[in-house]
Design a protein around this motif. Structure first.
Motif, PDB file in Angstrom:
ATOM      1  N   THR A 141       4.764  83.516 -70.679  1.00 48.55           N
ATOM      2  CA  THR A 141       5.241  82.326 -71.409  1.00 48.55           C
ATOM      3  C   THR A 141       6.435  81.723 -70.675  1.00 48.55           C
ATOM      4  N   ALA A 142       7.369  82.567 -70.232  1.00 47.18           N
ATOM      5  CA  ALA A 142       8.536  82.040 -69.506  1.00 47.18           C
ATOM      6  C   ALA A 142       8.085  81.328 -68.229  1.00 47.18           C
ATOM      7  N   GLU A 143       7.092  81.890 -67.558  1.00 43.45           N
ATOM      8  CA  GLU A 143       6.586  81.251 -66.326  1.00 43.45           C
ATOM      9  C   GLU A 143       6.027  79.864 -66.639  1.00 43.45           C
ATOM     10  N   LEU A 144       5.209  79.792 -67.713  1.00 39.26           N
ATOM     11  CA  LEU A 144       4.601  78.501 -68.041  1.00 39.26           C
ATOM     12  C   LEU A 144       5.632  77.506 -68.561  1.00 39.26           C
ATOM     13  N   VAL A 145       6.629  77.990 -69.291  1.00 38.04           N
ATOM     14  CA  VAL A 145       7.668  77.091 -69.835  1.00 38.04           C
ATOM     15  C   VAL A 145       8.339  76.338 -68.693  1.00 38.04           C
ATOM     16  N   LYS A 146       8.758  77.063 -67.671  1.00 41.46           N
ATOM     17  CA  LYS A 146       9.450  76.414 -66.545  1.00 41.46           C
ATOM     18  C   LYS A 146       8.534  75.382 -65.870  1.00 41.46           C
ATOM     19  N   LEU A 147       7.283  75.760 -65.639  1.00 38.92           N
ATOM     20  CA  LEU A 147       6.361  74.830 -64.973  1.00 38.92           C
ATOM     21  C   LEU A 147       6.118  73.607 -65.855  1.00 38.92           C
ATOM     22  N   SER A 148       6.046  73.840 -67.177  1.00 39.05           N
ATOM     23  CA  SER A 148       5.782  72.736 -68.107  1.00 39.05           C
ATOM     24  C   SER A 148       6.935  71.749 -68.124  1.00 39.05           C
ATOM     25  N   GLU A 149       8.161  72.249 -68.012  1.00 39.34           N
ATOM     26  CA  GLU A 149       9.319  71.346 -68.027  1.00 39.34           C
ATOM     27  C   GLU A 149       9.212  70.340 -66.876  1.00 39.34           C
ATOM     28  N   ASN A 150       8.895  70.849 -65.704  1.00 37.07           N
ATOM     29  CA  ASN A 150       8.832  69.943 -64.551  1.00 37.07           C
ATOM     30  C   ASN A 150       7.562  69.093 -64.554  1.00 37.07           C
ATOM     31  N   ALA A 151       6.452  69.642 -65.079  1.00 35.66           N
ATOM     32  CA  ALA A 151       5.227  68.836 -65.183  1.00 35.66           C
ATOM     33  C   ALA A 151       5.412  67.728 -66.223  1.00 35.66           C
ATOM     34  N   PHE A 152       6.155  68.023 -67.283  1.00 39.57           N
ATOM     35  CA  PHE A 152       6.447  67.015 -68.314  1.00 39.57           C
ATOM     36  C   PHE A 152       7.184  65.828 -67.676  1.00 39.57           C
ATOM     37  N   ARG A 153       8.205  66.147 -66.873  1.00 43.48           N
ATOM     38  CA  ARG A 153       8.960  65.082 -66.190  1.00 43.48           C
ATOM     39  C   ARG A 153       8.031  64.304 -65.256  1.00 43.48           C
ATOM     40  N   ASP A 154       7.212  65.033 -64.513  1.00 44.32           N
ATOM     41  CA  ASP A 154       6.346  64.389 -63.521  1.00 44.32           C
ATOM     42  C   ASP A 154       5.379  63.409 -64.196  1.00 44.32           C
ATOM     43  N   VAL A 155       4.782  63.857 -65.304  1.00 40.60           N
ATOM     44  CA  VAL A 155       3.824  63.006 -66.021  1.00 40.60           C
ATOM     45  C   VAL A 155       4.535  61.755 -66.547  1.00 40.60           C
ATOM     46  N   ASN A 156       5.728  61.944 -67.074  1.00 42.13           N
ATOM     47  CA  ASN A 156       6.451  60.801 -67.646  1.00 42.13           C
ATOM     48  C   ASN A 156       6.960  59.845 -66.568  1.00 42.13           C
ATOM     49  N   ILE A 157       7.358  60.389 -65.416  1.00 40.79           N
ATOM     50  CA  ILE A 157       7.773  59.511 -64.310  1.00 40.79           C
ATOM     51  C   ILE A 157       6.541  58.768 -63.785  1.00 40.79           C
ATOM     52  N   ALA A 158       5.391  59.453 -63.758  1.00 37.51           N
ATOM     53  CA  ALA A 158       4.153  58.803 -63.302  1.00 37.51           C
ATOM     54  C   ALA A 158       3.826  57.600 -64.187  1.00 37.51           C
ATOM     55  N   PHE A 159       4.052  57.744 -65.492  1.00 36.67           N
ATOM     56  CA  PHE A 159       3.799  56.618 -66.396  1.00 36.67           C
ATOM     57  C   PHE A 159       4.680  55.431 -65.986  1.00 36.67           C
TER      58      PHE A 159
END
Ligand code: SAJ
Length: 415
Positions: A209-227
């Motif tokens: 879960t900790a591994e995915l949390v960190k990756l999700s934080e940066n993927a969240f930013r990436d998706v929102n910047i892509a928008f």
């Protein structure tokens, strides 16, 4: 009560490992920093540093002078080990765990019963357990938590760093930490270690879960910047100022569109989403699309500049900024570099690169034919000005100097 953690060994003295070492040393722990680069080890032992990060030079200087921080090439016995080495991706976007596994293997012969290992490097889901399995295969006589759970001789946890370059010291101390143990006891022991230096909360969970949390934080930013970046391409087509549109949309109480830019750079947001894609290639259409949108943005901008230069005779293009974001010297994965190289390689224009934070142009830019120039030289000579990074020095430019030039402002600072 004295802590069970007196001696700490930190492997990887880069943007995260070195500040972490200095902060723990500042709290009185006896810290050994390990790095494979001899020049980095030498510099730190002189109380100096090899990276630009506010407050870090003084902290390292004080820790070394006080005898609480020492650097070396090989790990030595300690109560706890923190691994903070790079986890880049390969050319086909697969996680490259070679540095992480080499760091783990360097602990063979040093580890003893009761030791704690914390992986701070950003890793794909399952990597912390793989590290435990690998060490178990190399250290006969010691039990590891993927197998022995709470009773293991060695505790292993993942606690991803979440610090923003430029604010590392403050964020290392104040940010909450997610800590995922391979067993509950591993997590609790890691939390005891961080409690010695961190003021933020230590939030306990499992390692995956900790591994995915960190990756999700940066993927969240990436998706929102892509928008935001997709919106900027649409606005270019429709002749609308994207920054005005974003600002007005953000007046809606539940809308917060991020800032469009020349693309997404750095070693985190442009990299980490691929680790999720690698784990679930058929279930990540959104994350993959965001990566494509952000990676296409530099070429979209370069294309517009080339179009503007097409009919000019011997045009001079000034590219302002090479770093991946404002007011730092870090050029890793920088879209500004991609754009400047692309423009310089096109060949019909002279390209002047302005980057106040570096003294020489990286070979990639030199080979493309770009020339490093001061801001004054570039503004005096340029027909086209392309603002790529919102460095403070560029925000302060007297706008009358941009009169009669074709201006592309990729950060919206001169609106
Ligand atoms: N960017 C935009 N528009 C925005 C925000 C950023 O185009 O609205 C661009 C920046 O210009 C830059 C890139 O995105 O090229 C990334 O910059 P950043 O400042 O957002 O993030 P990083 O890469 O410096 O640091 C990130 C942080 N993660 C998050 O904010 C979720 C940091 O907390 C992490 O610790 C770090 O990645 C890491 O090591 O993973």
């Amino acid at each position: 009560m004295t802590s069970e953690f007196q001696r700490l060994c930190i492997i990887g003295l880069g943007y995260v490992g070195l500040p972490t070492a200095a902060i723990f040393a500042g709290k009185g722990l006896d810290v050994l920093g390990v790095d494979i680069r001899p020049e980095v080890v030498d510099l730190i032992n002189q109380g100096k540093i090899h990276i630009v990060e506010p407050e870090l030079d003084q902290l390292v200087h004080d820790a070394v002078a006080g005898g609480r921080l020492r650097a070396t090439a090989q790990p030595e016995e300690a109560d706890a080990f923190i691994i903070a080495v790079p986890t880049p991706f390969t050319d086909d976007h697969k996680p490259d765990l070679s540095y992480l596994m080499a760091a783990a293997e360097s602990l063979v012969g040093v580890l003893k019963k009761g030791d704690l290992i914390v992986v701070e490097s950003t890793v794909p889901v399952g990597a912390t357990e793989s590290l435990s399995v690998r060490l178990a295969s190399l250290c006969s006589g010691l039990s590891f938590p993927h197998d022995a759970g709470n009773d293991a001789d060695i505790s292993i946890a993942h606690s991803p760093e979440r610090v923003l370059p430029g604010k590392v010291i403050k964020e290392l101390t104040k940010n909450d930490r997610v800590i995922g143990g391979l067993s509950p006891r591993c997590g609790e022991r890691a939390a005891e270690l961080y409690a010695l230096a961190v003021e933020g909360k230590c939030l306990l969970t499992t390692a995956p879960t900790a591994e995915l949390v960190k990756l999700s934080e940066n993927a969240f930013r990436d998706v929102n910047i892509a928008f935001a970046n997709e919106l900027s391409v649409i606005c270019d087509k429709l002749g609308i100022n994207v920054w005005e549109a974003v600002e007005l949309a953000n007046h809606h109480p539940r809308v917060n569109i991020l800032q469009p830019g020349p693309g997404v750079g750095g070693h985190c947001i442009a990299v980490d989403p691929w680790f999720i894609v690698d784990s679930a290639p058929n279930d990540t259409p959104l994350i993959q699309a965001a990566r494509r949108v952000n990676d296409a943005k530099p070429h979209h901008l370069a294309g517009r500049v080339k179009e503007a230069a097409k009919d000019m005779t011997d045009p001079v293009i000034a590219c302002l900024g090479l770093a991946y974001k404002a007011d730092i010297d870090d050029l890793r994965e920088s879209p500004a570099v991609t754009i400047t190289v692309d423009l310089a390689k096109t060949g019909n224009a002279r390209v002047l690169a302005v980057e106040p934070h570096i003294a020489t142009l990286p070979p990639q830019l030199q080979d493309a034919g770009a020339v490093l120039a001061s801001l004054d030289e570039a503004l005096a000579e340029a027909d086209i000005v392309v603002l790529l990074v919102d460095h403070q020095a560029f925000k302060d430019i007297d706008r009358t100097r941009l009169k009669d030039k074709r201006v592309f402002d990729a950060r919206g600072i001169w609106r």
